[in-house]
Write a protein that holds these residues in place. Structure first.
Motif, PDB file in Angstrom:
ATOM      1  N   THR A  89       0.338   0.909  -6.860  1.00 14.77           N
ATOM      2  CA  THR A  89      -0.890   1.459  -7.446  1.00 14.77           C
ATOM      3  C   THR A  89      -2.086   0.525  -7.292  1.00 14.77           C
ATOM      4  N   ASP A  90      -1.896  -0.615  -6.636  1.00 15.38           N
ATOM      5  CA  ASP A  90      -2.991  -1.588  -6.429  1.00 15.38           C
ATOM      6  C   ASP A  90      -3.607  -2.043  -7.741  1.00 15.38           C
ATOM      7  N   ASP A  91      -2.759  -2.183  -8.753  1.00 10.39           N
ATOM      8  CA  ASP A  91      -3.233  -2.587 -10.075  1.00 10.39           C
ATOM      9  C   ASP A  91      -3.484  -4.106 -10.117  1.00 10.39           C
ATOM     10  N   THR A  92      -4.739  -4.492 -10.228  1.00 11.70           N
ATOM     11  CA  THR A  92      -5.082  -5.911 -10.366  1.00 11.70           C
ATOM     12  C   THR A  92      -5.794  -6.187 -11.683  1.00 11.70           C
ATOM     13  N   GLU A  93      -5.721  -5.218 -12.611  1.00 13.96           N
ATOM     14  CA  GLU A  93      -6.391  -5.362 -13.904  1.00 13.96           C
ATOM     15  C   GLU A  93      -5.412  -5.619 -15.042  1.00 13.96           C
TER      16      GLU A  93
ATOM     17  N   LYS B  95       8.142  -7.985  -1.474  1.00  8.10           N
ATOM     18  CA  LYS B  95       8.521  -7.720  -0.091  1.00  8.10           C
ATOM     19  C   LYS B  95       8.977  -6.271   0.088  1.00  8.10           C
ATOM     20  N   VAL B  96       9.731  -5.742  -0.863  1.00  9.95           N
ATOM     21  CA  VAL B  96      10.148  -4.340  -0.797  1.00  9.95           C
ATOM     22  C   VAL B  96       8.914  -3.436  -0.789  1.00  9.95           C
ATOM     23  N   ALA B  97       7.939  -3.740  -1.668  1.00  7.88           N
ATOM     24  CA  ALA B  97       6.716  -2.941  -1.727  1.00  7.88           C
ATOM     25  C   ALA B  97       5.969  -2.979  -0.392  1.00  7.88           C
ATOM     26  N   GLU B  98       5.874  -4.149   0.220  1.00 10.37           N
ATOM     27  CA  GLU B  98       5.181  -4.239   1.507  1.00 10.37           C
ATOM     28  C   GLU B  98       5.920  -3.488   2.607  1.00 10.37           C
ATOM     29  N   ASN B  99       7.259  -3.595   2.624  1.00 10.23           N
ATOM     30  CA  ASN B  99       8.036  -2.847   3.612  1.00 10.23           C
ATOM     31  C   ASN B  99       7.755  -1.356   3.519  1.00 10.23           C
ATOM     32  N   PHE B 100       7.749  -0.843   2.292  1.00 11.41           N
ATOM     33  CA  PHE B 100       7.607   0.600   2.113  1.00 11.41           C
ATOM     34  C   PHE B 100       6.155   1.054   2.226  1.00 11.41           C
ATOM     35  N   ARG B 101       5.196   0.168   1.923  1.00 14.24           N
ATOM     36  CA  ARG B 101       3.793   0.528   2.158  1.00 14.24           C
ATOM     37  C   ARG B 101       3.511   0.587   3.661  1.00 14.24           C
ATOM     38  N   LEU B 102       4.172  -0.260   4.415  1.00 13.21           N
ATOM     39  CA  LEU B 102       4.023  -0.205   5.868  1.00 13.21           C
ATOM     40  C   LEU B 102       4.582   1.101   6.413  1.00 13.21           C
ATOM     41  N   LEU B 103       5.769   1.482   5.936  1.00 13.79           N
ATOM     42  CA  LEU B 103       6.349   2.763   6.339  1.00 13.79           C
ATOM     43  C   LEU B 103       5.431   3.918   5.962  1.00 13.79           C
ATOM     44  N   GLU B 104       4.900   3.871   4.747  1.00 15.56           N
ATOM     45  CA  GLU B 104       4.017   4.939   4.265  1.00 15.56           C
ATOM     46  C   GLU B 104       2.723   5.000   5.065  1.00 15.56           C
ATOM     47  N   ALA B 105       2.193   3.852   5.449  1.00 18.76           N
ATOM     48  CA  ALA B 105       0.952   3.834   6.233  1.00 18.76           C
ATOM     49  C   ALA B 105       1.159   4.489   7.594  1.00 18.76           C
TER      50      ALA B 105
ATOM     51  N   ARG C 160      -1.930  -8.057  -4.314  1.00 21.02           N
ATOM     52  CA  ARG C 160      -1.790  -6.679  -3.843  1.00 21.02           C
ATOM     53  C   ARG C 160      -0.832  -6.655  -2.668  1.00 21.02           C
ATOM     54  N   ALA C 161      -0.119  -5.537  -2.525  1.00 22.85           N
ATOM     55  CA  ALA C 161       0.812  -5.360  -1.407  1.00 22.85           C
ATOM     56  C   ALA C 161       0.097  -4.631  -0.285  1.00 22.85           C
ATOM     57  N   THR C 162       0.183  -5.167   0.888  1.00 21.58           N
ATOM     58  CA  THR C 162      -0.476  -4.557   2.039  1.00 21.58           C
ATOM     59  C   THR C 162       0.565  -3.960   2.986  1.00 21.58           C
ATOM     60  N   PRO C 163       0.154  -2.996   3.832  1.00 21.37           N
ATOM     61  CA  PRO C 163      -1.203  -2.468   3.961  1.00 21.37           C
ATOM     62  C   PRO C 163      -1.555  -1.475   2.850  1.00 21.37           C
ATOM     63  N   VAL C 164      -2.835  -1.417   2.504  1.00 19.66           N
ATOM     64  CA  VAL C 164      -3.340  -0.466   1.523  1.00 19.66           C
ATOM     65  C   VAL C 164      -3.792   0.772   2.295  1.00 19.66           C
ATOM     66  N   SER C 165      -3.119   1.888   2.056  1.00 24.99           N
ATOM     67  CA  SER C 165      -3.362   3.066   2.901  1.00 24.99           C
ATOM     68  C   SER C 165      -3.820   4.306   2.151  1.00 24.99           C
ATOM     69  N   GLY C 166      -3.902   4.240   0.829  1.00 28.62           N
ATOM     70  CA  GLY C 166      -4.382   5.388   0.069  1.00 28.62           C
ATOM     71  C   GLY C 166      -3.298   6.290  -0.479  1.00 28.62           C
ATOM     72  N   THR C 167      -2.071   6.172   0.027  1.00 30.21           N
ATOM     73  CA  THR C 167      -0.947   6.937  -0.513  1.00 30.21           C
ATOM     74  C   THR C 167       0.203   5.971  -0.790  1.00 30.21           C
ATOM     75  N   ALA C 168       1.173   6.431  -1.542  1.00 29.53           N
ATOM     76  CA  ALA C 168       2.314   5.583  -1.886  1.00 29.53           C
ATOM     77  C   ALA C 168       3.610   6.360  -1.708  1.00 29.53           C
ATOM     78  N   PRO C 169       4.713   5.665  -1.422  1.00 26.40           N
ATOM     79  CA  PRO C 169       6.011   6.342  -1.339  1.00 26.40           C
ATOM     80  C   PRO C 169       6.418   6.917  -2.692  1.00 26.40           C
ATOM     81  N   ASP C 170       7.267   7.926  -2.675  1.00 29.65           N
ATOM     82  CA  ASP C 170       7.900   8.409  -3.900  1.00 29.65           C
ATOM     83  C   ASP C 170       8.969   7.413  -4.322  1.00 29.65           C
ATOM     84  N   MET C 171       9.113   7.207  -5.627  1.00 25.96           N
ATOM     85  CA  MET C 171      10.118   6.283  -6.148  1.00 25.96           C
ATOM     86  C   MET C 171      11.228   7.050  -6.858  1.00 25.96           C
ATOM     87  N   TRP C 172      12.467   6.649  -6.588  1.00 25.01           N
ATOM     88  CA  TRP C 172      13.645   7.238  -7.210  1.00 25.01           C
ATOM     89  C   TRP C 172      14.587   6.122  -7.658  1.00 25.01           C
ATOM     90  N   VAL C 173      15.190   6.299  -8.831  1.00 24.94           N
ATOM     91  CA  VAL C 173      16.199   5.369  -9.324  1.00 24.94           C
ATOM     92  C   VAL C 173      17.554   6.048  -9.216  1.00 24.94           C
TER      93      VAL C 173
END
Length: 334
Positions: A141-145, A86-96, A154-167
């Motif tokens: 990274t849309d890794d399904t392998e 869910k976190v990945a989808e939230n941030f992929r939506l923001l990134e899209a 896969r987390a949607t939406p798939v937009s071709g770019t990804a957010p930067d990740m920080w810990v």
């Protein structure tokens, strides 16, 4: 050259409402963009009634729409409370919607026990923090392998770019997690102001594992800053900050950030003075030039070129004035 970014808590000033605090955060973000700050992050706090920032993703959506180019991020999402998917989808939506402008800052939760219970009610066996971070990377990274318990997901939406990740963190564990995940690392100086912690950055850089998302280590140090036009004004603002920190550590904190006037009229007990003395080590206080020197010293000690400032002082006008003075001192404006 040092880059400056901002982490905002959306403090609810004395006499103000939560909605006003969020609008003040919006104006602060817009001003930060105009002044040349690199990022504007918002926090996640629960059961802290003097700040309005409880859901960074939702506030980020609003701020990204109210600005044009500054990076917008979370500082941070308390990942153990949530589903990585869910976190990945939230941030992929923001990134899209805002490609190339979204940062996902993540941390472990240190919330109240009741908050932890409410946010994790009815969950099954918990997933480790390290696994949760690896899960987000899979989804970004849309890794399904690769082998994974949700291999084809896969987390949607798939937009071709990804957010930067920080810990975000303050110790060896968080630095190791960030390095092995190939994510950026933010040291919370405001929580644990130890110069000896600079070694964590060296360990992080040595252990860093490149990924498809990030090929080199990136670091930031996050600091509380209290900036006044004069030293006297800075000390007045710092006293209000002292009182707020005492409030949030008490059993019955008031639902507002105390004003400079309220702080000036209130005395401190002996035990409170001891706490204030300890808390002062967590903040940089002074004129813009004074704070600039302190920031440069921290950047030199930690060998980093980006500082995440928390201008969490009383009064929206004081917060805006503080970041303007810092911008001028660092000559940030383009």
């Amino acid at each position: 050259m040092i880059s400056l970014s901002i982490l905002d808590y959306s403090p609810i000033d004395e006499g103000m409402a939560a909605g006003e605090a969020l609008q003040q955060t919006t104006r602060l973000a817009q001003m930060a963009e105009q002044l040349g700050f690199k990022r504007f992050w918002v926090a996640e706090h629960h059961q802290v009634f003097s700040v309005a920032g409880s859901s960074p993703e939702m506030l980020m959506m609003h701020l990204a729409g109210a600005t044009e180019k500054i990076r917008i991020g979370s500082g941070g999402v308390m990942l153990p409370h949530y589903s990585s998917y869910k976190v990945a989808e939230n941030f992929r939506l923001l990134e899209a919607l805002h490609p190339g402008r979204i940062d996902l800052g993540i941390g472990r939760s240190r919330s109240y026990r009741l908050v932890n219970k409410a946010l994790n009610e009815s969950k099954g066996i918990p997933v480790s923090y390290e696994q949760q971070i690896a899960d987000i990377q899979k989804y970004f990274t849309d890794d399904t392998e690769s082998e994974h318990r949700f291999k084809k997901l896969r987390a949607t939406p798939v937009s071709g770019t990804a957010p930067d990740m920080w810990v975000l963190g303050t110790g060896e564990g968080s630095a190791k997690v960030a390095a092995e995940a190939g994510a950026g690392y933010v040291y919370a100086h405001f929580a644990k102001p130890l110069k000896s912690s600079a070694r964590l950055f060296r360990a992080y850089e040595e252990q860093f594992q490149p990924t498809k998302l990030q090929d080199a280590p990136k670091t930031m140090v996050s600091v509380f800053v209290v900036v006044g036009e004069t030293e006297e004004e800075a000390q007045e603002l710092a006293r209000a900050f002292d009182l707020w920190l005492l409030f949030i550590e008490s059993e019955t904190p008031p639902p507002y950030y105390p004003s400079v006037e309220t702080a000036a009229q209130r005395g401190f007990s002996t035990s409170e003075k001891e706490k204030v003395e300890r808390n002062r080590k967590r903040m940089l206080v002074g004129t813009a030039e004074d704070v600039k020197r302190q920031i440069e010293e921290i950047a030199e000690v930690f060998q980093t070129d980006e500082i995440l400032v928390i201008p969490n002082v009383a009064g929206a006008e004081n917060r805006m004035k503080g970041i303007r003075l810092l911008s001028e001192a660092f000559e940030l404006e383009e």
